[in-house]
Design a protein around this motif. Structure first.
Motif, PDB file in Angstrom:
ATOM      1  N   UNK A  65       0.850  -1.187   0.000  1.00  0.00           N
ATOM      2  CA  UNK A  65       0.000   0.000   0.000  1.00  0.00           C
ATOM      3  C   UNK A  65       0.888   1.240   0.000  1.00  0.00           C
ATOM      4  N   UNK A  66       0.616   2.153  -0.927  1.00  0.00           N
ATOM      5  CA  UNK A  66       1.382   3.382  -1.009  1.00  0.00           C
ATOM      6  C   UNK A  66       0.440   4.578  -0.921  1.00  0.00           C
ATOM      7  N   UNK A  67       1.005   5.706  -0.553  1.00  0.00           N
ATOM      8  CA  UNK A  67       0.228   6.939  -0.467  1.00  0.00           C
ATOM      9  C   UNK A  67      -0.242   7.315  -1.874  1.00  0.00           C
ATOM     10  N   UNK A  68      -1.490   7.712  -2.002  1.00  0.00           N
ATOM     11  CA  UNK A  68      -2.036   8.120  -3.293  1.00  0.00           C
ATOM     12  C   UNK A  68      -2.747   7.004  -4.038  1.00  0.00           C
ATOM     13  N   UNK A  69      -2.607   5.765  -3.591  1.00  0.00           N
ATOM     14  CA  UNK A  69      -3.299   4.652  -4.244  1.00  0.00           C
ATOM     15  C   UNK A  69      -4.792   4.712  -3.947  1.00  0.00           C
ATOM     16  N   UNK A  70      -5.601   4.351  -4.937  1.00  0.00           N
ATOM     17  CA  UNK A  70      -7.038   4.196  -4.722  1.00  0.00           C
ATOM     18  C   UNK A  70      -7.281   2.732  -4.404  1.00  0.00           C
TER      19      UNK A  70
END
Length: 160
Positions: A65-70
Motif C-alpha cells: 500500500x502506497x500513499x495516493x493509491x485508490x
C-alpha cells in the motif's frame, strides 16, 4: 593537581571535580566487536513475549500500500449475531506506525461530504484490501486533499 585514576596511573586533572574513571582498551574494544556481541546476545536469547505475540498475529499476504493509491477496503462489520462485509473505496492519504500497529487512512467524498477512516493493516476486521489504481504523489501525507473539491482533489494515476 595530580590525581590517580581507577587503575592507579597518575593524571593531570585541574577542572574535574569527581573521580576519574578510565576503561582499558581491551574492555571497550572496537565498534564492530561490540556490534557482534550484541548480535550474539540477540540470537542467544529468545525475543520477548510481546514480539512473539505480535509476530504471530501479523498478516502475511498484505498488498503493498502506497500513499495516493485508490483502494477498496473490505471491512467485516458485525451487527448483532450476523456479520457482513462492507466495501470502503477511497484514496490512501496517510500511513502511520509500523509492525503490528501499522495503520493507513483512506479518504473518499460521498454526497459532497468527505469521509476518512483509519484502518489497521493487520486487523482481523479488515478482510482484504484491493488496489484499484496506483497514484503518483510527491508527499508522505496527502492532508492537502481535505481542502480540495471535485477534480482538484484527484491524484494522478501511474502510467504503466
Amino acid at each position: 593537581m595530580q590525581r590517580k585514576d581507577a587503575f592507579g596511573s597518575l593524571r593531570n586533572n585541574i577542572d574535574m571535580d569527581g573521580p576519574l574513571v578510565r576503561f582499558p582498551s581491551a574492555l571497550v574494544g572496537s565498534i564492530s566487536a561490540r556490534m557482534n556481541i550484541r548480535k550474539q546476545i540477540k540470537e542467544d536469547f529468545p525475543m520477548n513475549a510481546l514480539e512473539q505475540i505480535s509476530k504471530s498475529s501479523m498478516k502475511e499476504n498484505v498488498p503493498e500500500l502506497n500513499i495516493g493509491d485508490t483502494v477498496k477496503v473490505h471491512v467485516r462489520i458485525k451487527e448483532g449475531d450476523k456479520s457482513r462485509i462492507q466495501v470502503f473505496e477511497g484514496t490512501i492519504i496517510a500511513k502511520k506506525h509500523g509492525g503490528i500497529n501499522e495503520t493507513f487512512t483512506v479518504r473518499r467524498v460521498a454526497h459532497g461530504c468527505g469521509i476518512e477512516r483509519v484502518f489497521p493493516v493487520h486487523s482481523p476486521s479488515v478482510d482484504k484490501v484491493e488496489i484499484v489504481r496506483k497514484g503518483v504523489v510527491r508527499r508522505a501525507k496527502l492532508y492537502y486533499l481535505r481542502g480540495r473539491v471535485g477534480k482538484a482533489a484527484k491524484v494522478k494515476a501511474q502510467v504503466h
